[in-house]
Design a protein around this motif. Structure first.
Motif, PDB file in Angstrom:
ATOM      1  N   GLU A  24      -1.065  10.400   0.242  1.00  0.00           N
ATOM      2  CA  GLU A  24      -0.724  10.157  -1.163  1.00  0.00           C
ATOM      3  C   GLU A  24      -1.752   9.204  -1.772  1.00  0.00           C
ATOM      4  OE1 GLU A  24       3.097   8.699  -3.879  1.00  0.00           O
ATOM      5  OE2 GLU A  24       3.339   9.184  -1.746  1.00  0.00           O
ATOM      6  N   LEU A  25      -2.292   9.592  -2.922  1.00  0.00           N
ATOM      7  CA  LEU A  25      -3.385   8.850  -3.543  1.00  0.00           C
ATOM      8  C   LEU A  25      -2.860   7.762  -4.476  1.00  0.00           C
ATOM      9  CD1 LEU A  25      -5.782  11.806  -4.445  1.00  0.00           C
ATOM     10  CD2 LEU A  25      -5.734  10.432  -2.361  1.00  0.00           C
ATOM     11  N   LYS A  26      -3.578   6.623  -4.457  1.00  0.00           N
ATOM     12  CA  LYS A  26      -3.303   5.519  -5.378  1.00  0.00           C
ATOM     13  C   LYS A  26      -4.377   5.561  -6.467  1.00  0.00           C
ATOM     14  CE  LYS A  26      -1.351   2.698  -1.670  1.00  0.00           C
ATOM     15  NZ  LYS A  26      -1.504   1.451  -0.878  1.00  0.00           N
ATOM     16  N   LEU A  27      -4.031   6.154  -7.588  1.00  0.00           N
ATOM     17  CA  LEU A  27      -4.991   6.397  -8.671  1.00  0.00           C
ATOM     18  C   LEU A  27      -4.853   5.351  -9.777  1.00  0.00           C
ATOM     19  CD1 LEU A  27      -4.364  10.221  -8.768  1.00  0.00           C
ATOM     20  CD2 LEU A  27      -6.472   9.169  -7.990  1.00  0.00           C
ATOM     21  N   SER A  28      -5.980   5.031 -10.401  1.00  0.00           N
ATOM     22  CA  SER A  28      -6.003   4.070 -11.512  1.00  0.00           C
ATOM     23  C   SER A  28      -6.088   4.838 -12.827  1.00  0.00           C
ATOM     24  CB  SER A  28      -7.199   3.131 -11.370  1.00  0.00           C
ATOM     25  OG  SER A  28      -7.147   2.437 -10.137  1.00  0.00           O
ATOM     26  N   ASP A  29      -5.162   4.581 -13.730  1.00  0.00           N
ATOM     27  CA  ASP A  29      -5.117   5.296 -15.008  1.00  0.00           C
ATOM     28  C   ASP A  29      -6.281   4.893 -15.910  1.00  0.00           C
ATOM     29  OD1 ASP A  29      -2.767   6.666 -14.361  1.00  0.00           O
ATOM     30  OD2 ASP A  29      -1.523   4.972 -14.992  1.00  0.00           O
ATOM     31  N   GLY A  45      -6.533   5.899   5.303  1.00  0.00           N
ATOM     32  CA  GLY A  45      -5.510   4.965   5.768  1.00  0.00           C
ATOM     33  C   GLY A  45      -4.591   4.484   4.664  1.00  0.00           C
ATOM     34  N   CYS A  46      -5.171   4.010   3.541  1.00  0.00           N
ATOM     35  CA  CYS A  46      -4.364   3.413   2.474  1.00  0.00           C
ATOM     36  C   CYS A  46      -4.196   4.339   1.269  1.00  0.00           C
ATOM     37  CB  CYS A  46      -4.985   2.097   2.022  1.00  0.00           C
ATOM     38  SG  CYS A  46      -6.680   2.246   1.413  1.00  0.00           S
ATOM     39  N   GLY A  47      -5.101   5.307   1.066  1.00  0.00           N
ATOM     40  CA  GLY A  47      -4.980   6.243  -0.039  1.00  0.00           C
ATOM     41  C   GLY A  47      -5.604   5.775  -1.343  1.00  0.00           C
ATOM     42  N   CYS A  48      -6.337   4.666  -1.322  1.00  0.00           N
ATOM     43  CA  CYS A  48      -6.988   4.169  -2.535  1.00  0.00           C
ATOM     44  C   CYS A  48      -8.182   5.057  -2.895  1.00  0.00           C
ATOM     45  CB  CYS A  48      -7.448   2.734  -2.340  1.00  0.00           C
ATOM     46  SG  CYS A  48      -6.083   1.567  -2.099  1.00  0.00           S
ATOM     47  N   VAL A  49      -8.365   5.280  -4.199  1.00  0.00           N
ATOM     48  CA  VAL A  49      -9.421   6.170  -4.694  1.00  0.00           C
ATOM     49  C   VAL A  49     -10.416   5.350  -5.502  1.00  0.00           C
ATOM     50  CG1 VAL A  49      -9.918   8.229  -6.067  1.00  0.00           C
ATOM     51  CG2 VAL A  49      -7.792   8.084  -4.778  1.00  0.00           C
ATOM     52  N   PHE A  50     -11.695   5.548  -5.230  1.00  0.00           N
ATOM     53  CA  PHE A  50     -12.756   4.917  -6.011  1.00  0.00           C
ATOM     54  C   PHE A  50     -14.014   5.763  -5.892  1.00  0.00           C
ATOM     55  CE2 PHE A  50     -13.986   3.374  -1.922  1.00  0.00           C
ATOM     56  CZ  PHE A  50     -12.808   2.925  -1.340  1.00  0.00           C
ATOM     57  N   GLU A  56     -22.655   0.256  -3.725  1.00  0.00           N
ATOM     58  CA  GLU A  56     -23.020  -1.027  -4.315  1.00  0.00           C
ATOM     59  C   GLU A  56     -22.340  -2.195  -3.612  1.00  0.00           C
ATOM     60  OE1 GLU A  56     -22.265  -0.899  -8.466  1.00  0.00           O
ATOM     61  OE2 GLU A  56     -23.841   0.570  -8.893  1.00  0.00           O
ATOM     62  N   ILE A  57     -21.076  -1.996  -3.220  1.00  0.00           N
ATOM     63  CA  ILE A  57     -20.333  -3.071  -2.542  1.00  0.00           C
ATOM     64  C   ILE A  57     -20.038  -2.594  -1.128  1.00  0.00           C
ATOM     65  CG2 ILE A  57     -18.339  -4.590  -2.658  1.00  0.00           C
ATOM     66  CD1 ILE A  57     -18.105  -3.858  -5.625  1.00  0.00           C
ATOM     67  N   LYS A  58     -20.914  -2.913  -0.216  1.00  0.00           N
ATOM     68  CA  LYS A  58     -20.753  -2.473   1.173  1.00  0.00           C
ATOM     69  C   LYS A  58     -19.841  -3.446   1.907  1.00  0.00           C
ATOM     70  CE  LYS A  58     -25.255  -0.193   1.430  1.00  0.00           C
ATOM     71  NZ  LYS A  58     -26.543  -0.114   2.146  1.00  0.00           N
ATOM     72  N   ALA A  59     -18.748  -2.919   2.386  1.00  0.00           N
ATOM     73  CA  ALA A  59     -17.772  -3.740   3.106  1.00  0.00           C
ATOM     74  C   ALA A  59     -16.925  -2.838   3.986  1.00  0.00           C
ATOM     75  CB  ALA A  59     -16.889  -4.523   2.135  1.00  0.00           C
ATOM     76  N   ASP A  60     -16.316  -3.442   5.006  1.00  0.00           N
ATOM     77  CA  ASP A  60     -15.412  -2.716   5.902  1.00  0.00           C
ATOM     78  C   ASP A  60     -13.962  -2.841   5.468  1.00  0.00           C
ATOM     79  OD1 ASP A  60     -17.604  -2.015   7.404  1.00  0.00           O
ATOM     80  OD2 ASP A  60     -17.393  -3.712   8.785  1.00  0.00           O
ATOM     81  N   VAL A  61     -13.763  -3.349   4.257  1.00  0.00           N
ATOM     82  CA  VAL A  61     -12.418  -3.569   3.718  1.00  0.00           C
ATOM     83  C   VAL A  61     -12.309  -2.825   2.390  1.00  0.00           C
ATOM     84  CG1 VAL A  61     -10.757  -5.308   2.951  1.00  0.00           C
ATOM     85  CG2 VAL A  61     -12.279  -5.813   4.844  1.00  0.00           C
ATOM     86  N   CYS A  62     -11.119  -2.281   2.121  1.00  0.00           N
ATOM     87  CA  CYS A  62     -10.895  -1.551   0.868  1.00  0.00           C
ATOM     88  C   CYS A  62     -11.087  -2.483  -0.323  1.00  0.00           C
ATOM     89  CB  CYS A  62      -9.479  -0.963   0.868  1.00  0.00           C
ATOM     90  SG  CYS A  62      -9.049  -0.100  -0.645  1.00  0.00           S
ATOM     91  N   HIS A  63     -11.714  -1.970  -1.384  1.00  0.00           N
ATOM     92  CA  HIS A  63     -12.015  -2.784  -2.554  1.00  0.00           C
ATOM     93  C   HIS A  63     -10.781  -3.091  -3.391  1.00  0.00           C
ATOM     94  CE1 HIS A  63     -16.026  -2.118  -1.343  1.00  0.00           C
ATOM     95  NE2 HIS A  63     -16.203  -0.931  -1.902  1.00  0.00           N
ATOM     96  N   THR A  64      -9.732  -2.310  -3.246  1.00  0.00           N
ATOM     97  CA  THR A  64      -8.542  -2.497  -4.093  1.00  0.00           C
ATOM     98  C   THR A  64      -7.390  -3.185  -3.358  1.00  0.00           C
ATOM     99  OG1 THR A  64      -7.869  -0.249  -3.534  1.00  0.00           O
ATOM    100  CG2 THR A  64      -9.094  -0.553  -5.577  1.00  0.00           C
ATOM    101  N   CYS A  65      -7.084  -2.730  -2.134  1.00  0.00           N
ATOM    102  CA  CYS A  65      -5.927  -3.293  -1.412  1.00  0.00           C
ATOM    103  C   CYS A  65      -6.318  -4.205  -0.256  1.00  0.00           C
ATOM    104  CB  CYS A  65      -5.014  -2.175  -0.896  1.00  0.00           C
ATOM    105  SG  CYS A  65      -5.774  -1.134   0.375  1.00  0.00           S
ATOM    106  N   GLY A  66      -7.586  -4.178   0.176  1.00  0.00           N
ATOM    107  CA  GLY A  66      -8.030  -5.061   1.258  1.00  0.00           C
ATOM    108  C   GLY A  66      -7.764  -4.548   2.648  1.00  0.00           C
ATOM    109  N   ASP A 110     -12.834   7.332   7.992  1.00  0.00           N
ATOM    110  CA  ASP A 110     -11.683   7.321   7.092  1.00  0.00           C
ATOM    111  C   ASP A 110     -12.053   7.652   5.652  1.00  0.00           C
ATOM    112  OD1 ASP A 110     -10.056   6.623   9.208  1.00  0.00           O
ATOM    113  OD2 ASP A 110     -10.305   4.469   8.882  1.00  0.00           O
ATOM    114  N   VAL A 111     -13.343   7.662   5.320  1.00  0.00           N
ATOM    115  CA  VAL A 111     -13.787   7.949   3.954  1.00  0.00           C
ATOM    116  C   VAL A 111     -13.877   9.468   3.788  1.00  0.00           C
ATOM    117  CG1 VAL A 111     -15.592   7.617   2.240  1.00  0.00           C
ATOM    118  CG2 VAL A 111     -15.082   5.794   3.886  1.00  0.00           C
TER     119      VAL A 111
END
Length: 299
Positions: free
Chosen positions: A90-95, A139-144, A151-161, A168-169
């Motif tokens: 299930e996707l977590k979408l930003s309006d 894993g978390c369903g966050c969409v970006f 641009e933001i390289k990280a091993d953690v989700c940018h929205t939920c952490g 997983d991408v």
């Protein structure tokens, strides 16, 4: 044979050339991919889910497909790899705040801007209309957008952490090469899950077999581990306190034979009067009840 009446035919009417390949409108294709469910061909509405190949679905359409396998085969091929509800996320979408939808289209005469997307990237702000590559985390369903990942390289989700790995991408509505790569990852992931279940089963069987062993089986080992001093004390107690069955049975029979009436006991008269065998409890014929005159409760 035609051409009578003064008509002049043209060359394309007489000479048949090769048929032109019809080109698919890219804009219409993008609208179909990003605004409609792949399975039911209806407009996307929340809750929206995505499979491991990056296709978008309505969650209720996926549930109906899993419950009813006799659905249309042409549409069922798009979801043939979905075996259970666990295979979708299930996707977590930003309006998109600039998207109005059907709010101002009360009369039906409003122009719908198909390039204006309903959702945007919460990090960069790009619209999710197919012009830019988007992805989600399994894993978390966050969409970006993919630009936000670069641009933001990280091993953690940018929205939920939540932490994630490269596997997983999943790219949404990717190219044929992206779909093939995602398909190989999906097959490897499911194969690993099957092997993990097979290795867990023997361990569970061993645990059940160990729990089923009775405690009496540990008796010989318990005897071996006992100290010699305790064993010698037990043997001495058995010698000093023998309890044969014959004496026990004789004692029980003698106990039965030594019962005496309460009148012959040495107790007081007040104590003896509590029992029915005492003389005070016996009544004479005059005191006893008669069935015609009175009942036994009259005196």
């Amino acid at each position: 044979m035609g051409c009578d009446g003064g008509t002049i035919p043209k060359r394309h009417e007489l000479v048949k050339g090769p048929k032109k390949v019809e080109k698919v409108d890219k804009d219409a294709e993008l609208v179909a991919l990003w605004n409609y469910c792949t399975l039911s061909q209806e407009s996307l509405r929340r809750p929206i889910v995505a499979c491991e190949l990056g296709r978008l679905y309505n969650k209720d359409a996926v549930i109906e497909f899993l419950l009813d396998k006799s659905s249309d085969k042409a549409l069922g091929k798009a979801a043939s790899h979905i075996k259970s509800i666990k295979n979708v996320t299930e996707l977590k979408l930003s309006d998109n705040p600039a998207w109005e939808g059907d709010k101002g289209n009360t009369k039906g005469d409003k122009h719908d801007d198909l390039q204006r997307a309903r959702f945007i990237c919460p990090v960069v702000g790009l619209e999710m209309n197919g012009r830019h590559r988007f992805c989600f985390l399994r894993g978390c369903g966050c969409v970006f957008s993919e630009r936000a990942l670069k641009e933001i390289k990280a091993d953690v989700c940018h929205t939920c952490g939540a932490a994630f790995q490269e596997d997983d991408v999943i790219v949404l509505n990717g190219t044929k090469e992206d779909v093939e790569l995602l398909k190989t990852r999906m097959e490897e992931r499911r194969l690993r899950a099957k092997l993990g279940k097979k290795t867990k089963k023997p361990k569970a069987v061993e645990a059940i077999s160990k729990s089923d062993v009775p405690e009496e089986a540990a008796g010989p080992s318990g005897l071996k581990t006992r100290k010699p001093e305790e064993a010698s004390l037990d043997s001495q107690e058995k010698k000093t306190n023998p309890a044969p069955r014959s004496t026990a049975t004789s004692g029980s029979t003698s106990g039965k034979s030594t019962k005496r009436p309460i009148a012959d006991s040495r107790e007081s008269e007040a104590y003896k009067s509590l029992f029915t065998s005492h003389s005070s409890a016996k009544r004479s014929k005059e005191e006893s009840a008669h069935w015609v005159t009175h009942t036994s409760y009259c005196f």
